[in-house]
Design a protein around this motif. Structure first.
Motif, PDB file in Angstrom:
ATOM      1  N   PRO A 149       0.811  -1.310  -0.152  1.00 39.36           N
ATOM      2  CA  PRO A 149      -0.109  -0.130  -0.018  1.00 39.36           C
ATOM      3  C   PRO A 149       0.829   1.212   0.003  1.00 39.36           C
ATOM      4  CG  PRO A 149      -0.695  -1.607   1.730  1.00 39.36           C
ATOM      5  CD  PRO A 149       0.655  -2.204   1.111  1.00 39.36           C
ATOM      6  N   ASP A 150       0.394   2.317  -0.606  1.00 40.75           N
ATOM      7  CA  ASP A 150       0.838   3.572  -0.466  1.00 40.75           C
ATOM      8  C   ASP A 150       1.247   3.988   0.930  1.00 40.75           C
ATOM      9  OD1 ASP A 150       0.713   3.745  -3.223  1.00 40.75           O
ATOM     10  OD2 ASP A 150      -1.059   4.944  -3.377  1.00 40.75           O
ATOM     11  N   GLY A 151       2.539   4.597   1.082  1.00 37.43           N
ATOM     12  CA  GLY A 151       3.098   5.038   2.224  1.00 37.43           C
ATOM     13  C   GLY A 151       3.746   3.933   3.276  1.00 37.43           C
ATOM     14  N   LEU A 152       3.671   2.527   2.432  1.00 30.33           N
ATOM     15  CA  LEU A 152       4.476   1.771   3.469  1.00 30.33           C
ATOM     16  C   LEU A 152       5.488   1.176   2.485  1.00 30.33           C
ATOM     17  CD1 LEU A 152       1.494  -0.283   4.908  1.00 30.33           C
ATOM     18  CD2 LEU A 152       2.887   1.630   5.981  1.00 30.33           C
ATOM     19  N   ALA A 153       6.692   0.678   3.163  1.00 32.12           N
ATOM     20  CA  ALA A 153       7.672   0.092   2.531  1.00 32.12           C
ATOM     21  C   ALA A 153       8.271  -1.069   3.455  1.00 32.12           C
ATOM     22  CB  ALA A 153       8.845   0.997   2.428  1.00 32.12           C
ATOM     23  N   MET A 154       9.123  -1.943   2.733  1.00 30.16           N
ATOM     24  CA  MET A 154       9.573  -3.168   3.365  1.00 30.16           C
ATOM     25  C   MET A 154      11.075  -3.054   3.801  1.00 30.16           C
ATOM     26  SD  MET A 154       7.511  -6.255   1.300  1.00 30.16           S
ATOM     27  CE  MET A 154       8.183  -5.672  -0.261  1.00 30.16           C
ATOM     28  N   ALA A 155      11.411  -3.800   4.690  1.00 32.82           N
ATOM     29  CA  ALA A 155      12.689  -3.834   5.067  1.00 32.82           C
ATOM     30  C   ALA A 155      13.304  -4.953   5.542  1.00 32.82           C
ATOM     31  CB  ALA A 155      13.284  -2.945   6.214  1.00 32.82           C
ATOM     32  N   GLU A 156      14.672  -5.553   5.214  1.00 30.98           N
ATOM     33  CA  GLU A 156      15.138  -6.732   5.666  1.00 30.98           C
ATOM     34  C   GLU A 156      15.958  -6.302   6.832  1.00 30.98           C
ATOM     35  OE1 GLU A 156      15.825  -9.390   7.469  1.00 30.98           O
ATOM     36  OE2 GLU A 156      15.689 -10.706   5.760  1.00 30.98           O
ATOM     37  N   VAL A 157      15.803  -6.318   8.127  1.00 28.07           N
ATOM     38  CA  VAL A 157      16.374  -5.963   9.382  1.00 28.07           C
ATOM     39  C   VAL A 157      17.530  -6.605   9.928  1.00 28.07           C
ATOM     40  CG1 VAL A 157      14.449  -4.344  10.014  1.00 28.07           C
ATOM     41  CG2 VAL A 157      14.659  -6.679  10.873  1.00 28.07           C
ATOM     42  N   HIS A 158      17.737  -8.120   9.367  1.00 34.10           N
ATOM     43  CA  HIS A 158      18.663  -8.917   9.800  1.00 34.10           C
ATOM     44  C   HIS A 158      19.230  -9.606   8.676  1.00 34.10           C
ATOM     45  CE1 HIS A 158      19.351 -12.297  13.212  1.00 34.10           C
ATOM     46  NE2 HIS A 158      20.286 -12.115  12.222  1.00 34.10           N
ATOM     47  N   ALA A 159      20.515  -9.464   8.204  1.00 29.38           N
ATOM     48  CA  ALA A 159      21.031 -10.206   7.116  1.00 29.38           C
ATOM     49  C   ALA A 159      22.463 -10.208   7.283  1.00 29.38           C
ATOM     50  CB  ALA A 159      20.614  -9.308   5.855  1.00 29.38           C
ATOM     51  N   HIS A 160      22.916 -11.414   6.717  1.00 32.45           N
ATOM     52  CA  HIS A 160      24.471 -11.465   6.755  1.00 32.45           C
ATOM     53  C   HIS A 160      25.119 -11.574   5.170  1.00 32.45           C
ATOM     54  CE1 HIS A 160      24.047 -12.743  10.974  1.00 32.45           C
ATOM     55  NE2 HIS A 160      22.723 -13.214  10.756  1.00 32.45           N
ATOM     56  N   THR A 161      26.407 -11.396   5.237  1.00 38.32           N
ATOM     57  CA  THR A 161      27.328 -11.497   4.506  1.00 38.32           C
ATOM     58  C   THR A 161      28.376 -12.235   4.287  1.00 38.32           C
ATOM     59  OG1 THR A 161      28.698  -9.456   4.650  1.00 38.32           O
ATOM     60  CG2 THR A 161      26.636  -9.021   4.024  1.00 38.32           C
ATOM     61  N   ARG A 162      29.427 -12.084   3.268  1.00 32.35           N
ATOM     62  CA  ARG A 162      30.631 -13.149   3.601  1.00 32.35           C
ATOM     63  C   ARG A 162      31.494 -12.433   4.864  1.00 32.35           C
ATOM     64  NH1 ARG A 162      30.312 -13.197  -2.399  1.00 32.35           N
ATOM     65  NH2 ARG A 162      29.821 -15.353  -2.932  1.00 32.35           N
ATOM     66  N   ALA A 163      31.302 -11.613   5.307  1.00 32.00           N
ATOM     67  CA  ALA A 163      31.906 -11.095   6.236  1.00 32.00           C
ATOM     68  C   ALA A 163      31.945 -11.841   7.669  1.00 32.00           C
ATOM     69  CB  ALA A 163      31.661  -9.454   6.792  1.00 32.00           C
ATOM     70  N   SER A 164      30.850 -12.603   7.794  1.00 31.78           N
ATOM     71  CA  SER A 164      30.515 -13.685   8.744  1.00 31.78           C
ATOM     72  C   SER A 164      30.176 -14.952   8.048  1.00 31.78           C
ATOM     73  CB  SER A 164      29.430 -13.144   9.686  1.00 31.78           C
ATOM     74  OG  SER A 164      28.476 -12.869   9.411  1.00 31.78           O
ATOM     75  N   ASP A 165      28.840 -15.339   8.208  1.00 35.69           N
ATOM     76  CA  ASP A 165      28.532 -16.607   7.766  1.00 35.69           C
ATOM     77  C   ASP A 165      27.631 -16.778   6.664  1.00 35.69           C
ATOM     78  OD1 ASP A 165      26.393 -16.017   9.271  1.00 35.69           O
ATOM     79  OD2 ASP A 165      26.109 -17.709  10.283  1.00 35.69           O
ATOM     80  N   GLY A 166      27.527 -15.529   5.991  1.00 29.81           N
ATOM     81  CA  GLY A 166      26.636 -15.282   4.839  1.00 29.81           C
ATOM     82  C   GLY A 166      27.313 -15.872   3.584  1.00 29.81           C
ATOM     83  N   MET A 167      26.494 -16.129   2.400  1.00 30.18           N
ATOM     84  CA  MET A 167      27.038 -16.642   1.113  1.00 30.18           C
ATOM     85  C   MET A 167      27.154 -15.560   0.068  1.00 30.18           C
ATOM     86  SD  MET A 167      28.374 -19.538   2.030  1.00 30.18           S
ATOM     87  CE  MET A 167      28.725 -20.169   0.502  1.00 30.18           C
ATOM     88  N   VAL A 168      26.992 -14.160   0.305  1.00 30.16           N
ATOM     89  CA  VAL A 168      26.773 -13.128  -0.683  1.00 30.16           C
ATOM     90  C   VAL A 168      27.899 -12.281   0.085  1.00 30.16           C
ATOM     91  CG1 VAL A 168      24.796 -13.829  -1.644  1.00 30.16           C
ATOM     92  CG2 VAL A 168      24.692 -12.315   0.050  1.00 30.16           C
ATOM     93  N   ASP A 169      28.151 -11.260  -0.888  1.00 28.16           N
ATOM     94  CA  ASP A 169      28.796  -9.816  -0.577  1.00 28.16           C
ATOM     95  C   ASP A 169      27.728  -8.813  -0.251  1.00 28.16           C
ATOM     96  OD1 ASP A 169      28.503  -8.798  -2.857  1.00 28.16           O
ATOM     97  OD2 ASP A 169      30.402  -9.234  -3.708  1.00 28.16           O
ATOM     98  N   ALA A 170      28.074  -7.808   0.415  1.00 27.28           N
ATOM     99  CA  ALA A 170      27.154  -6.882   0.670  1.00 27.28           C
ATOM    100  C   ALA A 170      26.362  -6.069  -0.686  1.00 27.28           C
ATOM    101  CB  ALA A 170      27.523  -5.674   1.627  1.00 27.28           C
TER     102      ALA A 170
END
Length: 313
Positions: A2-23
């Motif tokens: 809906p207008d006026g709202l947006a989505m965020a991912e507030v918890h994500a990892h990268t290869r700097a720790s145990d993620g599998m993608v770079d930022a």
């Protein structure tokens, strides 16, 4: 959305720790599914996000600097710090971890609570103990970590009972695979920027949203590589001091795009509308989780009790 709202991912990892993608890959994946904010919260470290900020600026995605901090071990409860400027040292008490995040102007979020494990997650009993002396800024009321049957009902009841001190209800995908797992659970907020997300968390006008996207599962080889990275490589980095020691760049070194939310601290943005409640509702095929109403307080009270929590350990 809906207008006026947006989505965020507030918890994500990268290869700097145990993620599998770079930022940068993470930001591109976020843009592809319509996220407006992505918070990079690697385990016990804060990587250089300059390239990710530039990529996000070109794609309309704000990047927030964060960290998933491992508190004292055992059980190694995880607390997510958002809008932080410096790395928070691991293996402090949960209370000291929350204080360290707040002392630098960050927001402290309880990560993936009520998991059926004795490590990494906070039980309801431990959460009550924390709330006796501290307030936090939010809790991942929906997340992608494993839970037992009935856990979400217990979570909703706990949130309704303790909303005065537990903060905003957020949804967290805990992404480790970028395009392969982003969007399973997100946070919906009024506005569109990192600063808007911060205000929404402070004013408790966020809501978790499940199934915002239905990504294809990562291939088995990637999942196995991630498990090795999480269970073998990352602990080695901690033992050798490459991850987890107090550090991080000074505030003046923070990239401009990462600083955006922090600069908005304290602005109260009157009139921000909460995500509609009254039971789960369809939002573009996804499911919006209604936030329990018991104990709701006015938006201007989002940081009440800040003085009280200082100095408690």
């Amino acid at each position: 959305m809906p207008d006026g709202l947006a989505m965020a991912e507030v918890h994500a990892h990268t290869r700097a720790s145990d993620g599998m993608v770079d930022a940068e890959e993470l930001v591109r994946a976020a843009a592809a599914i319509g996220l407006r904010v992505v918070c990079v919260t690697d385990h016990d470290t804060i990587p250089d996000l300059g390239g990710a900020v530039e990529t996000g600026a070109a794609l309309g995605v704000d990047v927030v600097r964060g960290e998933e901090v491992t508190a004292s071990f055992p059980p190694g409860i995880h607390i997510v710090g958002l809008f932080v400027e410096r790395q928070v040292r691991m293996h402090m008490s949960v209370e000291d971890t929350v204080d360290a995040i707040h002392d630098q102007g960050g927001l402290a979020i309880v990560a993936h609570p009520f998991m059926p494990t004795w490590f990494a997650s906070m039980t309801s009993r431990r959460a009550r103990q924390l709330l006796e002396t501290h307030t936090v800024d939010g809790i991942e009321i929906r997340h992608t970590a494993p839970v037992l049957p009935g856990a979400w009902k217990m979570m909703d009841e706990f949130y309704a009972e303790h909303r005065e001190r537990i903060g905003a209800a957020v949804g967290a995908g805990d992404s480790h695979f970028g395009a392969h797992d982003l969007g399973r659970v997100v946070t919906v907020f009024p506005g569109s920027t990192a600063g808007d997300l911060r205000r929404a968390i402070e004013q408790r006008t966020t809501s978790p949203l499940t199934q915002a996207a239905k990504p294809h599962s990562p291939p088995l080889s990637m999942r196995l590589a991630q498990q090795y990275r999480s269970m073998v490589w990352l602990p080695q980095q901690r033992r050798t001091g490459r991850v987890g020691a107090r550090g991080g760049r000074a505030a003046d070194d923070v990239q401009p795009g990462v600083r955006a939310g922090r600069d908005a601290r304290g602005a109260r943005g009157a009139g921000a509308a909460a995500v509609p409640g009254g039971g789960p509702a369809a939002v573009g095929g996804a499911v919006a989780v209604a936030v329990p109403e018991r104990g709701v307080r006015g938006g201007d009270g989002g940081r009440a009790g800040a003085r009280q929590r200082r100095g408690h350990h």
